[in-house]
Design a protein around this motif. Sequence first.
Motif, PDB file in Angstrom:
ATOM      1  N   ALA A   1       2.515   1.727  -3.401  1.00 30.30           N
ATOM      2  CA  ALA A   1       1.579   2.388  -4.248  1.00 30.30           C
ATOM      3  C   ALA A   1       1.090   3.739  -4.277  1.00 30.30           C
ATOM      4  CB  ALA A   1       0.197   1.462  -4.250  1.00 30.30           C
ATOM      5  N   GLU A   2       1.315   4.110  -3.018  1.00 31.00           N
ATOM      6  CA  GLU A   2       1.204   5.508  -2.623  1.00 31.00           C
ATOM      7  C   GLU A   2       2.322   6.552  -3.125  1.00 31.00           C
ATOM      8  OE1 GLU A   2      -0.002   6.067   1.311  1.00 31.00           O
ATOM      9  OE2 GLU A   2      -1.713   4.511   1.162  1.00 31.00           O
ATOM     10  N   ALA A   3       3.583   6.150  -2.864  1.00 29.02           N
ATOM     11  CA  ALA A   3       4.753   6.612  -3.062  1.00 29.02           C
ATOM     12  C   ALA A   3       6.079   5.850  -3.563  1.00 29.02           C
ATOM     13  CB  ALA A   3       4.751   7.635  -2.250  1.00 29.02           C
TER      14      ALA A   3
ATOM     15  N   GLN B   1       0.812  -1.071  -0.281  1.00 29.37           N
ATOM     16  CA  GLN B   1       0.079  -0.079   0.079  1.00 29.37           C
ATOM     17  C   GLN B   1       0.973   1.373  -0.077  1.00 29.37           C
ATOM     18  OE1 GLN B   1      -2.395  -0.311   3.363  1.00 29.37           O
ATOM     19  NE2 GLN B   1      -4.003  -1.931   2.503  1.00 29.37           N
ATOM     20  N   GLU B   2       1.708   1.231   0.874  1.00 29.42           N
ATOM     21  CA  GLU B   2       2.928   2.172   0.829  1.00 29.42           C
ATOM     22  C   GLU B   2       3.591   2.532  -0.525  1.00 29.42           C
ATOM     23  OE1 GLU B   2       5.298   1.728   4.240  1.00 29.42           O
ATOM     24  OE2 GLU B   2       3.532   1.503   5.503  1.00 29.42           O
TER      25      GLU B   2
ATOM     26  N   ARG C   1      -6.680  -3.714  -7.954  1.00 26.82           N
ATOM     27  CA  ARG C   1      -5.744  -2.985  -7.187  1.00 26.82           C
ATOM     28  C   ARG C   1      -4.572  -3.811  -6.554  1.00 26.82           C
ATOM     29  NH1 ARG C   1     -11.190  -1.794  -5.715  1.00 26.82           N
ATOM     30  NH2 ARG C   1     -11.274  -3.357  -3.999  1.00 26.82           N
TER      31      ARG C   1
ATOM     32  N   ALA D   1      -0.815  -2.601  -6.964  1.00 25.78           N
ATOM     33  CA  ALA D   1       0.144  -2.514  -5.679  1.00 25.78           C
ATOM     34  C   ALA D   1       1.480  -3.504  -5.892  1.00 25.78           C
ATOM     35  CB  ALA D   1      -0.623  -2.924  -4.374  1.00 25.78           C
TER      36      ALA D   1
ATOM     37  N   ARG E   1       9.212   0.180  -6.685  1.00 23.41           N
ATOM     38  CA  ARG E   1       9.892   0.484  -5.463  1.00 23.41           C
ATOM     39  C   ARG E   1      10.875  -0.229  -5.112  1.00 23.41           C
ATOM     40  NH1 ARG E   1       9.979   4.243  -1.993  1.00 23.41           N
ATOM     41  NH2 ARG E   1      10.627   3.927   0.389  1.00 23.41           N
TER      42      ARG E   1
ATOM     43  N   SER F   1       9.411   7.557  -3.193  1.00 21.67           N
ATOM     44  CA  SER F   1       9.733   8.414  -1.937  1.00 21.67           C
ATOM     45  C   SER F   1      10.852   8.127  -1.003  1.00 21.67           C
ATOM     46  CB  SER F   1       8.507   8.512  -1.253  1.00 21.67           C
ATOM     47  OG  SER F   1       8.784   8.948   0.219  1.00 21.67           O
TER      48      SER F   1
END
Length: 169
Positions: A65-67, A62-63, A140, A144, A151, A70
């Motif tokens: 997918a959000e950024a 989830q993290e 979804r 992710a 990432r 980052s």
Amino acid sequence: MTIWLLTLALAAGPVQAQNEAENSNSAQPDRMREVGRSAGKIASQPVRDVGVARTDIPPVLQEAAEAPYSLKGIKSCRDISNAFHALTDVIGPDFKAGEVKKENRAGKLAEAGGKTIVNSLIPFRGLVREVTGAAPAQRRLERAITAGYARRGFLRGIHQTRKCKTPLF
């Protein structure tokens, strides 16, 4: 005739996997775990299709997918390594150049046969999956997972750029 062949393939898969595992003792736990995971996924597919079982996305994905790019919370090489390994624990091992993975043909046939039988239990499966929300949940999850791969690659690049010595494998 088709059902007979599928039944034969389903029966041959575990036997073939066991024979191959006995011939390669070091790979036995991994192969047996993979067969168990695959069988569990196939058997629980109808429950996921009708929306009874939820498709949960692990927090680390989830993290991602959000950024995915980052550096929030990443200060040291150890932080990079920990984040990399957290993703690997969820999405599996990273790509290794030159690695050739031997496929278990009988196992793949058994898996395909099992999926065919289980998926034929629900008429209009695609429509049912859309109506129950199982298809959007699967999309979804796949998004992710893709973000997790991105990432992890990003973290590997940062790790190399900073000339970190902490291991990533």
